[in-house]
Enzyme design. Structure first.
Site, PDB file in Angstrom:
ATOM      1  N   ASP A   1       0.875  -1.170   0.000  1.00 34.52           N
ATOM      2  CA  ASP A   1       0.000   0.000   0.000  1.00 34.52           C
ATOM      3  C   ASP A   1       0.917   1.225   0.000  1.00 34.52           C
ATOM      4  O   ASP A   1       1.311   1.710   1.056  1.00 34.52           O
ATOM      5  CB  ASP A   1      -0.898  -0.025   1.238  1.00 34.52           C
ATOM      6  CG  ASP A   1      -1.790   1.195   1.353  1.00 34.52           C
ATOM      7  OD1 ASP A   1      -2.175   1.750   0.307  1.00 34.52           O
ATOM      8  OD2 ASP A   1      -2.098   1.601   2.488  1.00 34.52           O
TER       9      ASP A   1
ATOM     10  N   GLU B   1      -1.560  -1.878  -4.495  1.00 34.25           N
ATOM     11  CA  GLU B   1      -2.806  -1.129  -4.641  1.00 34.25           C
ATOM     12  C   GLU B   1      -2.576   0.006  -5.627  1.00 34.25           C
ATOM     13  O   GLU B   1      -1.589   0.733  -5.533  1.00 34.25           O
ATOM     14  CB  GLU B   1      -3.244  -0.579  -3.287  1.00 34.25           C
ATOM     15  CG  GLU B   1      -4.600   0.076  -3.339  1.00 34.25           C
ATOM     16  CD  GLU B   1      -5.117   0.440  -1.962  1.00 34.25           C
ATOM     17  OE1 GLU B   1      -5.637  -0.468  -1.287  1.00 34.25           O
ATOM     18  OE2 GLU B   1      -4.980   1.610  -1.585  1.00 34.25           O
TER      19      GLU B   1
ATOM     20  N   HIS C   1      -2.194   0.910   7.472  1.00 33.84           N
ATOM     21  CA  HIS C   1      -1.382   0.786   6.253  1.00 33.84           C
ATOM     22  C   HIS C   1      -0.944  -0.669   6.054  1.00 33.84           C
ATOM     23  O   HIS C   1      -1.011  -1.200   4.940  1.00 33.84           O
ATOM     24  CB  HIS C   1      -0.161   1.706   6.318  1.00 33.84           C
ATOM     25  CG  HIS C   1      -0.512   3.153   6.394  1.00 33.84           C
ATOM     26  ND1 HIS C   1      -0.986   3.861   5.310  1.00 33.84           N
ATOM     27  CD2 HIS C   1      -0.490   4.028   7.428  1.00 33.84           C
ATOM     28  CE1 HIS C   1      -1.224   5.105   5.676  1.00 33.84           C
ATOM     29  NE2 HIS C   1      -0.934   5.237   6.964  1.00 33.84           N
TER      30      HIS C   1
END
Length: 162
Positions: A8, A69, A141
């Site tokens: 991420d 992502e 996160h």
């Protein structure tokens, strides 16, 4: 055994998580965390920290596959641009370490994990804790990165929801 790193990306905090899948397609959490950078540092220094720390994580865990992502365009163009820089460094680290990158939209990840493409951070953390037993993860996160890794396992057919 398949090992997947989920990522991420972010300039301030880049979440990462490593899962493995055994021959029965059971998911095991191997590690996760956040690469943090100090906002007082210059952009180049921050990107260098992300790059070097991510290479260390990859070297330590030796994943076979990577899932990242995708970024979304933010209302603030400067934020979108710096997020793009962080993502670029992540892609470079994956390329240098010869990992193939698989990309997933945030809404797709959320839907594959929670059943809701617009799930909030608490819902994601709750569901990854249901999927991966005995998980102690608090940072969103790292939880997001774990969700990306699990999404990749589900999407690639390496694993299926029971």
């Amino acid at each position: 055994m398949v090992k997947i790193i989920g990522l991420d990306p972010g300039i301030s905090k880049t979440g990462w998580a490593i899962i493995s899948l055994n021959e029965k397609n059971n998911i095991e959490f191997l590690g996760g965390g956040t690469i943090s950078t100090d906002g007082k540092l210059g952009t180049g220094e921050r990107l260098h920290i992300i790059f070097e720390q991510l290479k260390k994580v990859i070297s330590l865990y030796s994943p076979n596959e990577a899932a990242v992502e995708k970024i979304f365009v933010n209302k603030n163009p400067k934020s979108s641009l710096t997020l793009g820089y962080a993502r670029g460094v992540v892609i470079l680290a994956l390329k240098i370490t010869k990992l193939t990158m698989n990309e997933y939209d945030a809404n797709y990840v959320k839907k594959s994990i929670t059943g809701n493409g617009h799930a909030d951070k608490d819902q994601i953390i709750f569901m990854v804790k249901q999927i991966v037993k005995n998980l102690n993860i608090k940072c969103h996160h790292a939880a997001d990165a774990l969700a990306v890794a699990i999404c990749h396992a589900y999407t690639k057919g390496s694993c299926f929801v029971e």
